[in-house]
Design a protein around this motif. Structure first.
Motif, PDB file in Angstrom:
ATOM      1  N   PHE A 106       0.859  -1.188   0.007  1.00  0.00           N
ATOM      2  CA  PHE A 106       0.060  -0.361  -0.096  1.00  0.00           C
ATOM      3  C   PHE A 106       1.043   1.396  -0.092  1.00  0.00           C
ATOM      4  O   PHE A 106       0.758   2.014  -0.823  1.00  0.00           O
ATOM      5  N   TYR A 107       1.862   1.305   0.808  1.00  0.00           N
ATOM      6  CA  TYR A 107       2.614   2.442   0.980  1.00  0.00           C
ATOM      7  C   TYR A 107       3.459   2.784  -0.191  1.00  0.00           C
ATOM      8  O   TYR A 107       3.703   3.833  -0.834  1.00  0.00           O
TER       9      TYR A 107
ATOM     10  N   LYS B  48     -12.169 -10.975   5.493  1.00  0.00           N
ATOM     11  CA  LYS B  48     -11.121 -10.632   4.773  1.00  0.00           C
ATOM     12  C   LYS B  48     -11.284 -10.149   3.404  1.00  0.00           C
ATOM     13  O   LYS B  48     -10.652  -9.166   2.667  1.00  0.00           O
ATOM     14  N   ALA B  49     -12.022 -10.863   2.447  1.00  0.00           N
ATOM     15  CA  ALA B  49     -12.376 -10.869   0.930  1.00  0.00           C
ATOM     16  C   ALA B  49     -13.047  -9.413   1.033  1.00  0.00           C
ATOM     17  O   ALA B  49     -12.592  -8.665  -0.059  1.00  0.00           O
ATOM     18  N   ALA B  50     -14.004  -9.400   1.612  1.00  0.00           N
ATOM     19  CA  ALA B  50     -14.921  -7.966   1.548  1.00  0.00           C
ATOM     20  C   ALA B  50     -14.034  -6.743   1.941  1.00  0.00           C
ATOM     21  O   ALA B  50     -14.105  -5.785   1.181  1.00  0.00           O
ATOM     22  N   TYR B  51     -13.208  -6.997   3.018  1.00  0.00           N
ATOM     23  CA  TYR B  51     -12.422  -5.964   3.335  1.00  0.00           C
ATOM     24  C   TYR B  51     -11.585  -5.305   2.353  1.00  0.00           C
ATOM     25  O   TYR B  51     -11.119  -4.273   2.084  1.00  0.00           O
ATOM     26  N   TYR B  56      -9.501  -1.760  -1.793  1.00  0.00           N
ATOM     27  CA  TYR B  56      -8.879  -1.339  -3.131  1.00  0.00           C
ATOM     28  C   TYR B  56      -9.774  -0.419  -3.582  1.00  0.00           C
ATOM     29  O   TYR B  56      -9.199   0.667  -4.338  1.00  0.00           O
ATOM     30  N   SER B  57     -10.956  -0.310  -3.229  1.00  0.00           N
ATOM     31  CA  SER B  57     -11.863   0.735  -3.911  1.00  0.00           C
ATOM     32  C   SER B  57     -11.540   2.158  -3.492  1.00  0.00           C
ATOM     33  O   SER B  57     -11.551   3.185  -3.885  1.00  0.00           O
ATOM     34  N   PHE B  58     -11.346   2.178  -2.214  1.00  0.00           N
ATOM     35  CA  PHE B  58     -11.318   3.389  -1.456  1.00  0.00           C
ATOM     36  C   PHE B  58      -9.817   3.776  -1.710  1.00  0.00           C
ATOM     37  O   PHE B  58      -9.597   5.014  -1.854  1.00  0.00           O
TER      38      PHE B  58
END
Lengths: 146, 75
Positions: A106-107, B48-51, B56-58
């Motif tokens: 991410f970073y 975890k899959a939903a998170y 990714y969208s965020f």
């Protein structure tokens, strides 16, 4: 920005750009806070918020005592959000929701994307910028060296 | 401390920022019940899959908004 708020506030453009650095972390920070609360870790979330608030206030006061500029405020808020995000990452890694690889990706990719975009934006500014009111679009479409 | 003009400039910047910060807040509040239901069901793989899907969208939203504001602010 001057088009919306008048030429007196032309400087707001640069500061808005600085403030939007925080937007790189804000959406995922909000989502991670939601995940922590969903996992019944409200107290942890509140503690992270308090740490972030204290860091923000301390950095702003320390920075303003040396440099009197809004940049200090914007950078301090960005750093406090970064701290907020790192604390959330730590908790989520400990709870095995995230891995250290996820966090590093991410970073790394965020930083690489932003650095690449900022460096390339100056080269392709004529393509990606909207023409200002009253300025001929042909000026924007001309190659940079003409 | 800073001048009143600085305060006004900050207020303008924050008004623009607040327009773009609304969407993640609304979406995260909307997905909260689903995340709670998945966590309470004990299905951590789905949780975890939903998170990750939302994450990714965020993430892309943050990158998009930053690059949008970077590009369309006059120097």
């Amino acid at each position: 920005m001057p088009f919306l708020f008048g030429s007196n506030y032309a400087a707001a453009s640069a500061y808005t750009r600085e403030m939007f650095l925080t937007m790189l972390l804000f959406p995922t920070g909000v989502l991670q806070a939601t995940v922590l609360i969903a996992m019944k870790l409200e107290r942890v979330d509140m503690t992270i918020n308090i740490i972030s608030l204290i860091a923000s206030v301390a950095l702003i006061f320390a920075g303003l005592s040396f440099i009197r500029s809004l940049t200090v405020v914007n950078v301090s808020i960005f750093i406090s959000f970064l701290l907020f995000h790192i604390c959330q990452d730590y908790v989520l890694v400990k709870r095995k929701i995230l891995t250290i690889g996820n966090v590093m990706n991410f970073y790394f990719f965020t930083a690489a994307f932003v650095v690449a975009y900022v460096l390339l934006a100056s080269r392709f500014r004529s393509i990606i910028s909207l023409p200002s009111p009253g300025v001929s679009p042909s000026l924007y479409l001309a190659p940079p060296n003409e | 401390m800073l001048s009143l003009v600085d305060v006004a400039v900050y207020e303008i910047s924050f008004r623009v920022f607040s327009v773009f910060q609304i969407l993640p807040v609304i979406v995260s509040a909307s997905v909260f019940p689903q995340l709670v239901a998945l966590y309470n069901s004990g299905d951590m793989i789905q949780f975890k899959a939903a998170y990750k899907r939302y994450s990714y969208s965020f993430w892309f939203y943050g990158l998009f908004v930053y690059t949008f504001m970077y590009s369309f602010q006059e120097r």
